[in-house]
Each structure stands twice: as C-alpha cells, then as structure tokens.
Motif scaffolding. Structure first.
Motif, PDB file in Angstrom:
ATOM      1  N   CYS A  94       0.715  -1.433   0.106  1.00  0.00           N
ATOM      2  CA  CYS A  94       0.100  -0.078   0.038  1.00  0.00           C
ATOM      3  C   CYS A  94       0.888   1.400   0.142  1.00  0.00           C
ATOM      4  CB  CYS A  94      -0.907  -0.299   1.246  1.00  0.00           C
ATOM      5  SG  CYS A  94      -0.114  -0.050   2.779  1.00  0.00           S
ATOM      6  N   VAL A  95       0.126   2.603  -0.435  1.00  0.00           N
ATOM      7  CA  VAL A  95       0.970   3.782  -0.241  1.00  0.00           C
ATOM      8  C   VAL A  95       0.201   4.474   0.949  1.00  0.00           C
ATOM      9  CG1 VAL A  95       1.939   3.585  -2.632  1.00  0.00           C
ATOM     10  CG2 VAL A  95      -0.122   4.516  -2.145  1.00  0.00           C
ATOM     11  N   MET A  96       0.911   5.292   1.668  1.00  0.00           N
ATOM     12  CA  MET A  96       0.193   6.187   2.708  1.00  0.00           C
ATOM     13  C   MET A  96       0.729   7.422   2.456  1.00  0.00           C
ATOM     14  SD  MET A  96       0.715   3.639   5.842  1.00  0.00           S
ATOM     15  CE  MET A  96      -0.700   4.284   6.830  1.00  0.00           C
ATOM     16  N   PRO A  97      -0.020   8.511   2.959  1.00  0.00           N
ATOM     17  CA  PRO A  97       0.466   9.864   3.245  1.00  0.00           C
ATOM     18  C   PRO A  97       1.538   9.884   4.289  1.00  0.00           C
ATOM     19  CG  PRO A  97      -1.909   9.898   3.603  1.00  0.00           C
ATOM     20  CD  PRO A  97      -1.367   8.303   3.661  1.00  0.00           C
ATOM     21  N   CYS A  98       2.657  10.732   4.274  1.00  0.00           N
ATOM     22  CA  CYS A  98       3.604  10.538   5.275  1.00  0.00           C
ATOM     23  C   CYS A  98       4.220  12.124   5.520  1.00  0.00           C
ATOM     24  CB  CYS A  98       4.578   9.640   4.777  1.00  0.00           C
ATOM     25  SG  CYS A  98       6.164   9.526   5.724  1.00  0.00           S
ATOM     26  N   PHE A  99       4.434  12.404   6.690  1.00  0.00           N
ATOM     27  CA  PHE A  99       5.314  13.509   6.936  1.00  0.00           C
ATOM     28  C   PHE A  99       6.645  12.895   7.352  1.00  0.00           C
ATOM     29  CE2 PHE A  99       1.672  16.087   8.412  1.00  0.00           C
ATOM     30  CZ  PHE A  99       1.866  17.372   7.506  1.00  0.00           C
ATOM     31  N   GLU A 100       7.617  13.649   6.407  1.00  0.00           N
ATOM     32  CA  GLU A 100       9.007  13.443   6.987  1.00  0.00           C
ATOM     33  C   GLU A 100       9.397  14.646   7.624  1.00  0.00           C
ATOM     34  OE1 GLU A 100      12.131  12.277   4.413  1.00  0.00           O
ATOM     35  OE2 GLU A 100      13.730  12.001   5.993  1.00  0.00           O
ATOM     36  N   ILE A 101      10.009  14.563   8.924  1.00  0.00           N
ATOM     37  CA  ILE A 101      10.613  15.774   9.561  1.00  0.00           C
ATOM     38  C   ILE A 101      12.233  15.495   9.489  1.00  0.00           C
ATOM     39  CG2 ILE A 101      10.782  17.081  11.563  1.00  0.00           C
ATOM     40  CD1 ILE A 101       7.827  16.698  10.335  1.00  0.00           C
ATOM     41  N   VAL A 102      12.758  16.054   8.551  1.00  0.00           N
ATOM     42  CA  VAL A 102      14.233  16.157   8.198  1.00  0.00           C
ATOM     43  C   VAL A 102      15.036  16.847   9.187  1.00  0.00           C
ATOM     44  CG1 VAL A 102      14.246  15.213   6.042  1.00  0.00           C
ATOM     45  CG2 VAL A 102      14.202  17.823   6.452  1.00  0.00           C
ATOM     46  N   ASP A 103      16.196  16.455   9.632  1.00  0.00           N
ATOM     47  CA  ASP A 103      16.975  17.420  10.743  1.00  0.00           C
ATOM     48  C   ASP A 103      18.598  17.252  10.024  1.00  0.00           C
ATOM     49  OD1 ASP A 103      17.514  18.955  12.714  1.00  0.00           O
ATOM     50  OD2 ASP A 103      17.555  17.384  14.095  1.00  0.00           O
ATOM     51  N   SER A 104      19.374  18.254  10.369  1.00  0.00           N
ATOM     52  CA  SER A 104      20.682  18.023  10.020  1.00  0.00           C
ATOM     53  C   SER A 104      21.651  18.170  11.405  1.00  0.00           C
ATOM     54  CB  SER A 104      21.028  19.282   9.094  1.00  0.00           C
ATOM     55  OG  SER A 104      22.663  18.886   8.688  1.00  0.00           O
ATOM     56  N   ARG A 105      22.684  17.298  11.413  1.00  0.00           N
ATOM     57  CA  ARG A 105      23.646  17.311  12.424  1.00  0.00           C
ATOM     58  C   ARG A 105      24.824  18.254  11.816  1.00  0.00           C
ATOM     59  NH1 ARG A 105      19.013  14.227  12.868  1.00  0.00           N
ATOM     60  NH2 ARG A 105      19.924  13.056  11.111  1.00  0.00           N
ATOM     61  N   ILE A 106      24.581  18.847  10.822  1.00  0.00           N
ATOM     62  CA  ILE A 106      25.654  19.562  10.291  1.00  0.00           C
ATOM     63  C   ILE A 106      25.261  21.124  10.412  1.00  0.00           C
ATOM     64  CG2 ILE A 106      26.835  20.367   8.077  1.00  0.00           C
ATOM     65  CD1 ILE A 106      27.300  17.548   8.966  1.00  0.00           C
ATOM     66  N   ARG A 107      26.054  22.026  10.955  1.00  0.00           N
ATOM     67  CA  ARG A 107      25.764  23.293  11.291  1.00  0.00           C
ATOM     68  C   ARG A 107      25.016  24.153  10.382  1.00  0.00           C
ATOM     69  NH1 ARG A 107      31.032  25.331  13.203  1.00  0.00           N
ATOM     70  NH2 ARG A 107      30.645  23.752  14.654  1.00  0.00           N
ATOM     71  N   ASP A 108      23.848  24.731  10.686  1.00  0.00           N
ATOM     72  CA  ASP A 108      23.047  25.552   9.885  1.00  0.00           C
ATOM     73  C   ASP A 108      22.663  24.941   8.517  1.00  0.00           C
ATOM     74  OD1 ASP A 108      23.417  27.555  11.732  1.00  0.00           O
ATOM     75  OD2 ASP A 108      25.112  28.420  10.837  1.00  0.00           O
ATOM     76  N   TRP A 109      22.461  23.433   8.356  1.00  0.00           N
ATOM     77  CA  TRP A 109      22.117  22.958   7.135  1.00  0.00           C
ATOM     78  C   TRP A 109      23.029  23.286   5.932  1.00  0.00           C
ATOM     79  CZ3 TRP A 109      18.496  19.179   5.800  1.00  0.00           C
ATOM     80  CH2 TRP A 109      17.557  18.991   6.769  1.00  0.00           C
ATOM     81  N   LYS A 110      24.490  23.449   6.247  1.00  0.00           N
ATOM     82  CA  LYS A 110      25.402  23.929   5.063  1.00  0.00           C
ATOM     83  C   LYS A 110      25.945  22.740   4.722  1.00  0.00           C
ATOM     84  CE  LYS A 110      26.262  28.481   5.532  1.00  0.00           C
ATOM     85  NZ  LYS A 110      25.123  29.024   5.972  1.00  0.00           N
ATOM     86  N   ILE A 111      24.939  21.755   3.859  1.00  0.00           N
ATOM     87  CA  ILE A 111      25.177  20.641   3.482  1.00  0.00           C
ATOM     88  C   ILE A 111      25.779  20.577   2.079  1.00  0.00           C
ATOM     89  CG2 ILE A 111      23.988  19.260   5.152  1.00  0.00           C
ATOM     90  CD1 ILE A 111      21.640  18.988   3.141  1.00  0.00           C
ATOM     91  N   LYS A 112      26.769  19.808   1.786  1.00  0.00           N
ATOM     92  CA  LYS A 112      27.042  19.388   0.402  1.00  0.00           C
ATOM     93  C   LYS A 112      26.405  17.543   0.510  1.00  0.00           C
ATOM     94  CE  LYS A 112      30.610  22.145  -1.306  1.00  0.00           C
ATOM     95  NZ  LYS A 112      31.505  22.769  -0.212  1.00  0.00           N
ATOM     96  N   ILE A 113      26.191  17.285  -0.714  1.00  0.00           N
ATOM     97  CA  ILE A 113      25.805  15.713  -0.946  1.00  0.00           C
ATOM     98  C   ILE A 113      26.311  14.770   0.136  1.00  0.00           C
ATOM     99  CG2 ILE A 113      27.145  15.029  -2.978  1.00  0.00           C
ATOM    100  CD1 ILE A 113      23.496  14.269  -2.261  1.00  0.00           C
ATOM    101  N   GLN A 114      27.879  15.027   0.383  1.00  0.00           N
ATOM    102  CA  GLN A 114      28.504  13.922   1.113  1.00  0.00           C
ATOM    103  C   GLN A 114      27.900  14.109   2.530  1.00  0.00           C
ATOM    104  OE1 GLN A 114      29.884  15.867  -1.142  1.00  0.00           O
ATOM    105  NE2 GLN A 114      31.813  15.271  -1.998  1.00  0.00           N
TER     106      GLN A 114
END
Lengths: 262, 261
Positions: free
Chosen positions: B133-153
């Motif tokens: 089955c498929v369902m509606p879903c919230f994903e609450i993302v978070d980052s352990r990297i300061r200020d979300w300054k992320i590159k793909i790695q």
C-alpha cells in the motif's frame, strides 16, 4: 469612477488595439494614477462591448490572481476576473501560431461549466458545487498587452486580466467524482517537468473561485449565466512559451491537455 | 579516507544526534571525502543506533526533486535508514524540541512493501507489484551539520538528514491511484503553504523506489517485505518550531496531521 466615459472609451480602444495589433503599450495607470477599480472594470467592459459589436461571442469567464500568496504580495483581498473571447479557444493538441501573441505564457487550470445561473452577493461553495454541470482540465494562455509585463492590478483588470486564449481538455467529470483541492497537475514543456501543483492553490478550492466570481459580478449587477465556461485560476505559475515549444499538462482524474506553438 | 576516520565521523554524528549538537560540514574538514566514504560514515552512525537497540524498519530516499538536486549539484537521489525510534502515528504530537536540532517538514508518499525487491534490474512494474500500500507521510528532516550547510557527502553521512516521520490516515492499493499526478496540499497552522504532485519526486515516486532497489542491489542489499520506504518530498522543505501544526492531503491517498511540541 474617476474617469469620464470618453476617457474610458479611448483607453479601451488603445488596449484592444494593442491586443489586435500585437503592439504592447505602457501601463495606463502611469497616465491616470487616480483611476479606481470601477474604472478598471469599466474599461474591460468597454473592450468586451467592442468585441461583441464586431460579432465576437463570449466563450467564458476567467479568474486571475487566485493564489492567496500572490494576493498578499499585491496587497489585495480579492482576485480579479475577465472574459474569454471566442477566437481564443483552441482545440486540445492544437498548433498555435505565436504571431497571435506578444509574449504569451501558459498556466494550468481547472475549468468549471455551470448548469444553472449563479448570482451574488452571498454566493458560496455550497451553491456552486450543485450548480456545476461538469469539470474539465484546461490551460490558459495569458498575454499582457503591457510592455515587459510591467503593470499593476488596475492596469491588468482594464487589459481583461491578460486573457489571450485557452485550451480545454477532452474528458469531463462531475464535481462529486473529484476532490478538487488535492487534484494534482503536472506541466511539461518539451518533455521536461516545469511546474507542479494541486487544485487548492486556487483559493483553497476551485469552486470557491466561482463563488467569488459570482460575488464580484454582483457588484456590477451581473451574474454567472447557466452554461458558463469558467477558468477558475492558475494552479501553476505561468510559463513563458515560444516558437517550437510543446506543452503537455497531466491532470489527476481529468486526463491531459496539450498544445504546441509554431 | 581511512577506516578510523570513517568510524570517528560516524561516532561524532551519533553524539550529535543523541546530544542535539551540530558539527562543521565534513566536506569542510575533509576536502576529499567521497560519496562512498559518506555512506560508510552513515553505516557507522547506524551501527551505533542498532547497538542502542533500535531496529531498522525501512529506508528513506532524499534529494529527489530537481530543485534540491540543482542546489546540491547532483543528479541522483540519496538514501538513509529508518528505525523504530523515528516513527509516529497520525495526529501525534511530535516532540521536536527534545528530539531534533533544526527540523524541517516534508510531505511524501510512503510505500509499504509486501515482497522483497532485489536490484539490479528492478522495474517500476515490479515496485508496484511488491507494494502492499501507499500512505500519506510527513518526514521531519534534521541536520547534524551546522546551519544545514550541507553538500551531498554531508547529508549522506548524516543518514540523509533523516529525523522523524509520521504515517497518515489511509493505506491505499497503488493500483488505485495515479502516483504521478496525485496532488499534494501542505498546510501549516491552517494556511496552505505549498501544493505539489507526485511527479515532483524524480518524475514519479515509483521511479525513486526502483532507483533505491537498484542502487542497493549493486551492494547485495534488498528492500524487504514489510519495510516502509519514504519516496521523496513532493513539496519544498519548510522550517517548523514547537507549537506549529501541519496537515497534508494527497489526492486519492489520504491525509496526515501532526502537532509539534
């Protein structure tokens, strides 16, 4: 009203000529900064009368500025409306001549066709839903008659809310068979997805847009007639098109609408 | 990057997760970190969670929208692991102030599998066949990297920036819904903040699940019957604070609602 009849007639002529000759003009509020909303709709109405006198039919009505975010941004409480002249109607899959327009853009919409008359004030979604004959997918072609799309809201209303054409889909559904707020739309240009959205982008529900249209028309002693074809407002942002572009829009439960520009 | 360094970054990210701290981007500290290194760091982070008794219940696919791919300058999605400690039921209060650091909400379609999917060579048809089955879903993302300054790695090493997730009110047979055109309406505190459609996830959420099955298949890993797969956001990330509430509706699928505390 701040403008006299002669000025309204003259501005209507100028704007309609801009459309018919594909020659953009400067926005009219530059010359008439004090014009009000009644003046703006008065000019639009004069353009409509010019077309009817020439033998054109009115194919439908349209709503614009139906996104709450855009309304906030423009500092207004209500959307705007215009009319659809018959010659702007194109068949699904049509090849459309770019020479018809100045700088056209397309947006995906849900169109509603009424079975009975709807009149305001006080028109609400509970009256609109039972008055719907059917719902059909549509794409609107908008084309501002102002240079570089430089305009304000009153100038846009006078310019028939940039209405330039429309393509309706080939599948119709009853309102009760659709969940219009969550009805999804995917627009592709030349095979690439460029815009996405859902019906709720239109005032929370496309049928609310029709109720609002009835209420706005009431202030000019007009109503939505039975059998009216109504473009309820853009679900997606408007996408610029040029010669050689192909547009294909897929609608959840309403099929697709496509066209190309030559 | 050597094994010790990989283990050390994995351990550091685990400490950040547990103590709600952030670190400078790994890509700033290690200019030569590869995507493969990053997945190995994420496995160390995962191992520490499993050592605590957490169970893997599924996987998430991230970086599925063109906008995010352009921002990170990559042309494929990434993935992370979902554990039993991350999942909430529809209508729940989600304790972001005690669990997360800099949370943002996404709206997605979750797939619940009834058969294993083992790539390579998994087609969209097989994904649909294997989906319960498929369902509606919230994903609450978070980052352990300061200020979300992320590159793909950075995001890959950090378990694809996964935080918590919540499944909605209905489970629908995927044969009964058009997953490409199904519309999504995302509301925060009663106001519509975005609309979208299934195609926002790499053209179709089914494409994303097939991609994951094939990508993991190359390493001999299967998507397993019973797992939940989050297929990628259909609306832009939206920052949240305690006190906010959100609703999500997906055409032909259902709704999800959540309150953040």
């Amino acid at each position: 009203m701040t403008l006299d009849q002669a000025t309204i007639a003259q501005l209507a002529e100028r704007l309609e000529n801009a459309e018919l000759n594909r020659q953009p003009v400067t926005r009219i509020t530059d010359a008439y900064p004090d014009m009000d909303w009644d003046d703006a709709y008065g000019i639009q109405s004069a353009i409509r009368k010019r077309k009817v006198a020439r033998g054109n039919k009115i194919a439908g009505l349209k709503m614009g500025l139906t996104s709450r975010a855009k309304m906030k941004q423009m500092g207004v409480e209500t959307p705007v409306y215009g009319f659809l002249p018959d010659y702007g109607s194109y068949a699904d899959g049509a090849e459309i001549d770019m020479a018809t327009f100045i700088h056209p853009r397309v947006e995906a919409e849900v169109a509603i066709v009424t079975r009975t008359e709807l009149s305001g004030p006080g028109c609400h979604i509970g009256q609109v839903l039972p008055a719907i004959d059917f719902v059909v997918a549509a794409v609107e072609i908008i084309d501002s008659r102002y240079e570089n799309f430089r305009f304000d809201l009153k100038s846009v209303i006078a310019d028939n809310t940039s209405a330039a054409g429309f393509v309706a889909g080939s599948m119709i559904r009853e309102a009760a068979d659709l969940d219009m707020p969550t009805l999804g739309v995917v627009m592709e240009k030349n095979g690439e997805i460029v815009e996405l959205g859902a019906g709720a982008a239109v005032l929370g529900h496309p049928a609310s847009s029709v109720a609002m249209l009835a209420n706005m028309l009431a202030s000019r002693d007009e109503a939505i007639p039975a059998g009216a074809f109504i473009m309820t407002g853009g679900i997606t942002a408007a996408v610029a098109v040029g010669k050689g572009d192909a547009i294909n829009v897929r609608f959840q439960d309403l099929g697709k609408v496509s066209m190309s520009f030559k | 990057m050597d094994k010790d360094k990989i283990a050390s970054y994995g351990n550091t990210l685990y400490d950040c997760l547990r103590n709600r701290k952030t670190i400078a981007p790994i890509t700033e500290q290690e200019s030569d970190v590869t995507i493969e290194n990053a997945y190995h760091i994420s496995l160390q982070l995962l191992q520490r969670r499993l050592d605590d008794g957490e169970k893997i219940i599924g996987k998430k696919i991230g970086v599925t929208s063109k906008a995010v791919q352009n921002m990170l300058n990559v042309h494929q999605p990434d993935f992370g692991y979902l554990t039993d400690r991350m999942v909430y039921d529809n209508g729940a209060e989600m304790p972001i102030s005690s669990e997360l650091i800099q949370p943002k909400a996404e709206g997605e379609i979750a797939f619940i599998l009834k058969h294993d999917l083992a790539g390579p060579g998994v087609t969209n048809a097989e994904v649909l066949r294997a989906t319960e089955c498929v369902m509606p879903c919230f994903e609450i993302v978070d980052s352990r990297i300061r200020d979300w300054k992320i590159k793909i790695q950075d995001t890959i090493a950090d378990n694809a920036s996964c935080g918590l997730f919540l499944l909605g009110d209905r489970a629908v047979n995927p044969r009964n819904v058009d997953l490409v055109t199904c519309g999504m309406v995302h509301e925060k505190n009663g106001e519509i903040i975005a609309t979208g459609a299934g195609a926002a996830a790499s053209g179709s959420p089914v494409n994303c699940v097939a991609w994951l099955a094939n990508t993991l298949g190359a390493f001999g890993i299967k998507l397993q019957a019973g797992e939940v797969i989050l297929s990628g956001s259909l609306v832009p990330l939206h920052g949240i604070v305690p006190g906010d509430s959100m609703n999500l509706s997906i055409g032909g699928i259902g709704k999800a609602s959540v309150r953040f505390t």
